[in-house]
Design an enzyme around this catalytic site. Structure first.
Site, PDB file in Angstrom:
ATOM      1  N   HIS A  69     -44.463 -26.147 -35.339  1.00 19.14           N
ATOM      2  CA  HIS A  69     -43.046 -25.913 -35.083  1.00 19.14           C
ATOM      3  C   HIS A  69     -42.300 -27.216 -34.875  1.00 19.14           C
ATOM      4  CE1 HIS A  69     -44.849 -25.995 -31.063  1.00 19.14           C
ATOM      5  NE2 HIS A  69     -43.658 -26.336 -30.584  1.00 19.14           N
TER       6      HIS A  69
ATOM      7  N   ARG B 210     -41.083 -23.271 -20.410  1.00 18.84           N
ATOM      8  CA  ARG B 210     -42.217 -23.032 -21.295  1.00 18.84           C
ATOM      9  C   ARG B 210     -43.524 -23.125 -20.526  1.00 18.84           C
ATOM     10  NH1 ARG B 210     -43.855 -26.970 -26.258  1.00 18.84           N
ATOM     11  NH2 ARG B 210     -45.693 -27.364 -24.996  1.00 18.84           N
TER      12      ARG B 210
ATOM     13  N   HIS C  38     -45.135 -30.144 -35.236  1.00 14.05           N
ATOM     14  CA  HIS C  38     -46.394 -30.276 -34.484  1.00 14.05           C
ATOM     15  C   HIS C  38     -46.989 -28.923 -34.143  1.00 14.05           C
ATOM     16  CE1 HIS C  38     -43.317 -29.678 -31.438  1.00 14.05           C
ATOM     17  NE2 HIS C  38     -44.271 -29.289 -30.596  1.00 14.05           N
TER      18      HIS C  38
ATOM     19  N   ASP D 285     -48.813 -27.659 -30.706  1.00 18.02           N
ATOM     20  CA  ASP D 285     -48.782 -28.226 -29.350  1.00 18.02           C
ATOM     21  C   ASP D 285     -50.094 -28.893 -28.957  1.00 18.02           C
ATOM     22  OD1 ASP D 285     -46.154 -27.565 -28.711  1.00 18.02           O
ATOM     23  OD2 ASP D 285     -46.729 -25.522 -28.153  1.00 18.02           O
TER      24      ASP D 285
HETATM   25  C1  SIN Z   1     -41.363 -27.475 -28.319  1.00 20.39           C
HETATM   26  O1  SIN Z   1     -42.165 -26.802 -27.712  1.00 20.39           O
HETATM   27  O2  SIN Z   1     -41.721 -28.272 -29.166  1.00 20.39           O
HETATM   28  C2  SIN Z   1     -39.896 -27.257 -28.048  1.00 20.39           C
HETATM   29  C3  SIN Z   1     -39.398 -26.120 -28.852  1.00 20.39           C
HETATM   30  C4  SIN Z   1     -37.910 -25.979 -28.733  1.00 20.39           C
HETATM   31  O3  SIN Z   1     -37.309 -26.494 -27.782  1.00 20.39           O
HETATM   32  O4  SIN Z   1     -37.315 -25.360 -29.606  1.00 20.39           O
END
Ligand code: SIN
Length: 270
Positions: free
Chosen positions: A245, A260, A101, A103
């Site tokens: 990612h 995050r 995805h 974000d």
């Molecule tokens: C995410 O923001 O999708 C999580 C990324 C992660 O935990 O590696």
């Protein structure tokens, strides 16, 4: 290449290690901020090792690049709604980001980037995050396919990604071009992803479904992807306008913990 720090590419198409910038010591100056934004638009994701941050410093860091964007799909921390806790252990039934995805592409104006500070990594290995270059994904399409995609739009639906966690909530939906331009680099980007894009608009559904499947598979190819290896106190800053990612959950039942923030975008993808 940059006045404020040195970069070493991680792979030819995506990711760079950054040395020479302490993200928590003091607020960044304008040259450093501009350099980070330019490096992001080139490499898609930056890795900063050995960064001592707490939640307040993470918020301060993020807010130097724009307003913090409150996550529209999952709840932030009670005392810090702008901060998403990324945590999993032996009791977890899912982790954030298990499908490729960009974000919150379901938002009208998705966050331009996200910053994740990893506090605890699985002791026996695993827990990488995969990143892929949406620039290269676009550039490696055939010329007839590039022409076909020009002018097409797709619907991005938060329900596709999040309703399995809470079906009673309503989630944002947005329509974005299938091919966008990065506002800093000007390069074209293939902007559909498996977690949020529900369908391609204005073409027959079977054609759209096959096309979307192809474009997602193509975006995720290993040739323009890399695995981001974490250590404790590593920070990743990624640019949602040119990478996708995936959180690789290969470490169950070990623990992994990070925090995050998302940086609000300043314009719709165009
Ligand atoms: C995410 O923001 O999708 C999580 C990324 C992660 O935990 O590696």
């Amino acid at each position: 290449m940059f006045a404020s720090f040195a970069t070493t590419p991680i792979t030819p198409f995506v990711g760079a290690d950054v040395e020479g910038l302490d993200l928590g010591l003091r607020p960044l100056n304008q040259t450093q901020i501009d350099d980070v934004l330019r490096a992001l638009s080139m490499f898609g994701v930056l890795r900063f090792r050995r960064q001592q941050l707490d939640i307040e410093l993470l918020k301060r860091l993020g807010s130097q690049f724009g307003q913090l964007h409150i996550h529209t799909g999952i709840s932030g921390m009670a005392e810090h709604p702008e901060v998403t806790k990324i945590y999993s252990d032996e009791n977890s039934r899912h982790v954030n980001g298990e499908l490729w995805h960009s974000d919150l592409s379901c938002d009208e104006v998705p966050p331009l980037g996200s910053i994740l500070h990893m506090m605890e990594v699985p002791t026996d290995g695993g827990g990488d995050t995969a990143f892929s270059s949406s620039y290269t994904a676009y550039e490696r399409l055939s010329e007839p396919m590039k022409r076909y995609l020009e002018g097409l739009t797709a619907t991005h639906d938060g329900g596709v990604a999040f309703s399995r966690f809470d079906p009673d909530r309503t989630y944002p939906r947005a329509v974005h071009p299938v091919v966008t331009h990065h506002p800093i680099s000007g390069r074209k980007v293939l902007y559909v992803n498996r977690a949020f894009t529900s369908h391609i608009n204005d073409i027959p559904p079977e054609e759209g479904a096959a096309l979307l499947r192809f474009l997602c598979d193509h975006s995720e190819r290993p040739e323009w992807s890399m695995r981001f290896r974490w250590e404790e106190d590593t920070v990743a800053f990624w640019d949602n306008r040119c990478v996708q990612h995936l959180a690789i959950w290969d470490y169950f039942p070990q623990r992994r913990l990070g925090y995050r923030v998302q940086i609000a975008g300043d314009r719709k993808p165009a």
